[in-house]
Design a protein around this motif. Structure first.
Motif, PDB file in Angstrom:
ATOM      1  N   LEU A  82       0.746  -1.296   0.076  1.00 13.15           N
ATOM      2  CA  LEU A  82      -0.022  -0.074  -0.079  1.00 13.15           C
ATOM      3  C   LEU A  82       0.771   1.410  -0.036  1.00 13.15           C
ATOM      4  CD1 LEU A  82      -2.860  -0.966   2.345  1.00 13.15           C
ATOM      5  CD2 LEU A  82      -2.604  -1.550  -0.106  1.00 13.15           C
ATOM      6  N   ASP A  83       1.845   1.324   0.675  1.00 13.70           N
ATOM      7  CA  ASP A  83       2.781   2.349   0.673  1.00 13.70           C
ATOM      8  C   ASP A  83       3.544   2.524  -0.446  1.00 13.70           C
ATOM      9  OD1 ASP A  83       4.225   4.669   2.199  1.00 13.70           O
ATOM     10  OD2 ASP A  83       5.917   3.388   1.926  1.00 13.70           O
ATOM     11  N   ASP A  84       3.909   1.401  -1.088  1.00 12.90           N
ATOM     12  CA  ASP A  84       4.465   1.528  -2.371  1.00 12.90           C
ATOM     13  C   ASP A  84       3.403   2.328  -3.520  1.00 12.90           C
ATOM     14  OD1 ASP A  84       6.998   0.711  -1.638  1.00 12.90           O
ATOM     15  OD2 ASP A  84       6.652  -1.382  -1.977  1.00 12.90           O
ATOM     16  N   LEU A  85       2.204   1.605  -3.452  1.00  8.59           N
ATOM     17  CA  LEU A  85       1.289   2.364  -4.405  1.00  8.59           C
ATOM     18  C   LEU A  85       1.242   3.816  -4.111  1.00  8.59           C
ATOM     19  CD1 LEU A  85      -1.430  -0.906  -4.371  1.00  8.59           C
ATOM     20  CD2 LEU A  85       0.327  -0.373  -5.868  1.00  8.59           C
ATOM     21  N   LYS A 121      -6.081   2.505  -4.418  1.00  5.38           N
ATOM     22  CA  LYS A 121      -5.258   2.083  -5.858  1.00  5.38           C
ATOM     23  C   LYS A 121      -5.339   0.664  -5.987  1.00  5.38           C
ATOM     24  CE  LYS A 121      -1.212   3.595  -8.286  1.00  5.38           C
ATOM     25  NZ  LYS A 121       0.148   3.929  -8.417  1.00  5.38           N
ATOM     26  N   TYR A 122      -4.984  -0.043  -4.922  1.00  5.92           N
ATOM     27  CA  TYR A 122      -5.182  -1.569  -4.991  1.00  5.92           C
ATOM     28  C   TYR A 122      -6.629  -2.035  -5.530  1.00  5.92           C
ATOM     29  CZ  TYR A 122      -5.432  -6.476  -3.604  1.00  5.92           C
ATOM     30  OH  TYR A 122      -5.899  -7.842  -3.714  1.00  5.92           O
ATOM     31  N   LEU A 123      -7.572  -1.695  -4.665  1.00  8.03           N
ATOM     32  CA  LEU A 123      -9.107  -1.922  -4.972  1.00  8.03           C
ATOM     33  C   LEU A 123      -9.509  -1.334  -6.388  1.00  8.03           C
ATOM     34  CD1 LEU A 123     -10.646  -0.858  -1.626  1.00  8.03           C
ATOM     35  CD2 LEU A 123     -10.289  -3.245  -2.612  1.00  8.03           C
ATOM     36  N   SER A 124      -9.019  -0.515  -6.619  1.00  8.00           N
ATOM     37  CA  SER A 124      -8.940  -0.045  -8.286  1.00  8.00           C
ATOM     38  C   SER A 124      -8.471  -1.088  -9.211  1.00  8.00           C
ATOM     39  CB  SER A 124      -8.335   1.197  -8.711  1.00  8.00           C
ATOM     40  OG  SER A 124      -8.728   1.779  -9.928  1.00  8.00           O
ATOM     41  N   TYR A 125      -7.229  -1.554  -8.962  1.00  2.87           N
ATOM     42  CA  TYR A 125      -6.650  -2.710  -9.573  1.00  2.87           C
ATOM     43  C   TYR A 125      -7.682  -3.923  -9.706  1.00  2.87           C
ATOM     44  CZ  TYR A 125      -3.529  -6.411 -11.142  1.00  2.87           C
ATOM     45  OH  TYR A 125      -2.758  -7.449 -11.635  1.00  2.87           O
ATOM     46  N   HIS A 129      -9.259  -5.698 -12.948  1.00  2.35           N
ATOM     47  CA  HIS A 129      -8.891  -7.001 -13.394  1.00  2.35           C
ATOM     48  C   HIS A 129      -9.824  -8.210 -12.794  1.00  2.35           C
ATOM     49  CE1 HIS A 129      -5.297  -4.581 -14.039  1.00  2.35           C
ATOM     50  NE2 HIS A 129      -4.670  -5.532 -14.776  1.00  2.35           N
ATOM     51  N   GLU A 130     -10.956  -7.714 -12.427  1.00  5.38           N
ATOM     52  CA  GLU A 130     -11.862  -8.672 -12.012  1.00  5.38           C
ATOM     53  C   GLU A 130     -11.741  -9.481 -10.972  1.00  5.38           C
ATOM     54  OE1 GLU A 130     -13.380 -10.355 -15.790  1.00  5.38           O
ATOM     55  OE2 GLU A 130     -14.365  -8.458 -16.265  1.00  5.38           O
ATOM     56  N   ILE A 131     -10.895  -8.898  -9.996  1.00  2.00           N
ATOM     57  CA  ILE A 131     -10.620  -9.958  -8.756  1.00  2.00           C
ATOM     58  C   ILE A 131     -11.718  -9.443  -7.635  1.00  2.00           C
ATOM     59  CG2 ILE A 131      -8.870 -10.029  -6.984  1.00  2.00           C
ATOM     60  CD1 ILE A 131      -7.998 -10.933  -9.533  1.00  2.00           C
ATOM     61  N   THR A 132     -12.592 -10.197  -7.454  1.00  4.92           N
ATOM     62  CA  THR A 132     -14.021  -9.857  -6.929  1.00  4.92           C
ATOM     63  C   THR A 132     -14.062 -10.774  -6.003  1.00  4.92           C
ATOM     64  OG1 THR A 132     -15.231 -11.573  -8.227  1.00  4.92           O
ATOM     65  CG2 THR A 132     -15.141  -9.371  -9.131  1.00  4.92           C
ATOM     66  N   SER A 133     -15.078 -10.632  -4.897  1.00  8.19           N
ATOM     67  CA  SER A 133     -15.190 -11.547  -3.776  1.00  8.19           C
ATOM     68  C   SER A 133     -15.604 -12.930  -4.263  1.00  8.19           C
ATOM     69  CB  SER A 133     -16.599 -11.207  -2.879  1.00  8.19           C
ATOM     70  OG  SER A 133     -17.763 -11.064  -3.630  1.00  8.19           O
ATOM     71  N   GLN A 134     -16.269 -13.054  -5.387  1.00  5.43           N
ATOM     72  CA  GLN A 134     -16.560 -14.481  -5.907  1.00  5.43           C
ATOM     73  C   GLN A 134     -15.511 -15.161  -6.533  1.00  5.43           C
ATOM     74  OE1 GLN A 134     -18.361 -11.601  -6.871  1.00  5.43           O
ATOM     75  NE2 GLN A 134     -20.477 -11.773  -6.099  1.00  5.43           N
ATOM     76  N   VAL A 135     -14.551 -14.355  -6.907  1.00  6.68           N
ATOM     77  CA  VAL A 135     -13.347 -15.008  -7.188  1.00  6.68           C
ATOM     78  C   VAL A 135     -12.410 -15.634  -6.100  1.00  6.68           C
ATOM     79  CG1 VAL A 135     -11.008 -14.744  -8.439  1.00  6.68           C
ATOM     80  CG2 VAL A 135     -13.106 -13.813  -9.526  1.00  6.68           C
ATOM     81  N   ILE A 136     -12.388 -14.510  -5.179  1.00 15.37           N
ATOM     82  CA  ILE A 136     -11.546 -14.814  -3.878  1.00 15.37           C
ATOM     83  C   ILE A 136     -12.218 -16.142  -3.368  1.00 15.37           C
ATOM     84  CG2 ILE A 136     -10.673 -14.203  -1.529  1.00 15.37           C
ATOM     85  CD1 ILE A 136      -9.071 -12.878  -3.738  1.00 15.37           C
ATOM     86  N   SER A 137     -13.501 -16.154  -3.375  1.00 17.48           N
ATOM     87  CA  SER A 137     -14.158 -17.381  -2.367  1.00 17.48           C
ATOM     88  C   SER A 137     -13.962 -18.650  -3.179  1.00 17.48           C
ATOM     89  CB  SER A 137     -15.793 -17.009  -2.769  1.00 17.48           C
ATOM     90  OG  SER A 137     -16.264 -17.233  -3.852  1.00 17.48           O
ATOM     91  N   LEU A 138     -13.604 -18.734  -4.159  1.00 14.37           N
ATOM     92  CA  LEU A 138     -13.257 -19.918  -5.192  1.00 14.37           C
ATOM     93  C   LEU A 138     -11.761 -20.589  -4.558  1.00 14.37           C
ATOM     94  CD1 LEU A 138     -13.826 -19.034  -8.794  1.00 14.37           C
ATOM     95  CD2 LEU A 138     -15.363 -20.391  -7.393  1.00 14.37           C
ATOM     96  N   TYR A 139     -11.061 -19.659  -3.931  1.00 19.83           N
ATOM     97  CA  TYR A 139      -9.750 -20.066  -3.472  1.00 19.83           C
ATOM     98  C   TYR A 139      -9.686 -20.078  -2.090  1.00 19.83           C
ATOM     99  CZ  TYR A 139      -8.631 -19.534  -8.319  1.00 19.83           C
ATOM    100  OH  TYR A 139      -8.543 -19.639  -9.614  1.00 19.83           O
ATOM    101  N   LEU A 149     -14.751  -0.949   1.059  1.00 20.16           N
ATOM    102  CA  LEU A 149     -13.986   0.182   1.421  1.00 20.16           C
ATOM    103  C   LEU A 149     -13.470   0.992   0.171  1.00 20.16           C
ATOM    104  CD1 LEU A 149     -11.556  -2.220   3.593  1.00 20.16           C
ATOM    105  CD2 LEU A 149     -13.313  -0.528   4.624  1.00 20.16           C
ATOM    106  N   TYR A 150     -14.081   0.523  -1.116  1.00 22.86           N
ATOM    107  CA  TYR A 150     -13.629   1.168  -2.190  1.00 22.86           C
ATOM    108  C   TYR A 150     -14.366   2.501  -2.317  1.00 22.86           C
ATOM    109  CZ  TYR A 150     -12.404   2.003  -7.106  1.00 22.86           C
ATOM    110  OH  TYR A 150     -11.896   2.287  -8.424  1.00 22.86           O
ATOM    111  N   GLN A 151     -13.789   3.700  -2.516  1.00 22.11           N
ATOM    112  CA  GLN A 151     -14.558   4.780  -2.936  1.00 22.11           C
ATOM    113  C   GLN A 151     -13.815   5.249  -4.299  1.00 22.11           C
ATOM    114  OE1 GLN A 151     -17.066   7.032  -1.682  1.00 22.11           O
ATOM    115  NE2 GLN A 151     -16.973   7.481  -3.805  1.00 22.11           N
TER     116      GLN A 151
END
Length: 241
Positions: A82-85, A121-125, A129-139, A149-151
């Motif tokens: 986060l600091d790097d971004l 910035k991370y949440l925008s990425y 790139h379609e990294i969603t809660s549905q994708v995360i739940s698969l793993y 948390l994303y504005q």
């Protein structure tokens, strides 16, 4: 993946082999544009045999190249992502396992995150790139969603409403400093092509009316597409002899 990123990853793995650390696996690669216009890269790698063994390789970051061992207790996403971004780095590559770990950490730290600009910035990425809660739940066995948390913002306008249907989306934005404080845009769920066809308004009532009408248009087009895709194809009737 860009050729420069692939070359950096290959060079990094060669460095690990040279140091007899071939069990290292790169989990993320960031890039940074230097003042002279060149691009530098930074990789974080973790040992497959011992997750406490973490390495950082930097190539041409401000003209320097470094290889560092990171102490497990010292590694955290605030200081190494986060600091790097916030300081100009861009995400070039990240494994889904790394995303899962980041989502889990953010969800647990949500009230204590200091680098909020880097988080946005991370949440925008993730959105792009379609990294969603549905994708995360698969793993992951845990259902995690950190997009609350994303504005999202486009210029001075904060996105305050969105309707996504198929491959299209309509968003409603608000700005406290623009002459026209409300706007609606046509876009895509992952914002791949940006925001276009903006309609600007001085009142919320007029803006939301336009937002509703534009949502109805894309809904109608999506339903027409589905109807044409699924309706039976008329053919010649065949008879058995």
């Amino acid at each position: 993946m860009k050729k420069e990123v692939k070359d950096f990853i290959n060079n990094s793995y060669q460095t690990f082999r040279d140091k007899e650390e071939s069990d290292m696996v790169i989990s993320q690669v960031l890039s940074l544009k230097n003042e002279d216009g060149t691009i530098g890269f930074q990789a974080i790698a973790v040992s497959q045999n011992d997750p406490d063994e973490i390495r950082c390789i930097r190539e041409n970051i401000q003209g320097k190249s470094e290889y560092m061992k990171i102490l497990e207790w010292d590694y955290n996403i605030e200081d190494y992502l986060l600091d790097d971004l916030e300081n100009g780095f861009e995400i070039e590559y990240m494994t889904i396992d790394e995303h899962c770990g980041i989502w889990y950490t953010i969800d647990n730290w949500r009230d204590d995150i200091f680098h909020m600009e880097g988080l946005q910035k991370y949440l925008s990425y993730c959105q792009q790139h379609e990294i969603t809660s549905q994708v995360i739940s698969l793993y992951s066995s845990d259902h995690i969603n950190i997009f609350d948390l994303y504005q999202e913002a486009n210029g001075p306008y904060k996105i305050i409403a969105e309707t996504s249907i198929g491959s299209r989306a309509i968003v409603l934005g608000h700005s406290s400093i623009s002459p026209s404080p409300y706007v609606t845009w046509d876009t895509t769920p992952n914002r791949k092509y940006g925001y276009y066809a903006g309609h600007y308004f001085s009142s919320y009532t007029d803006a939301f009316k336009d937002y509703r009408e534009r949502c109805q248009v894309i809904m109608s087009k999506h339903l027409e597409f589905e109807r044409n895709k699924t309706k039976p194809i008329k053919g010649t009737k065949r008879y058995e002899r």
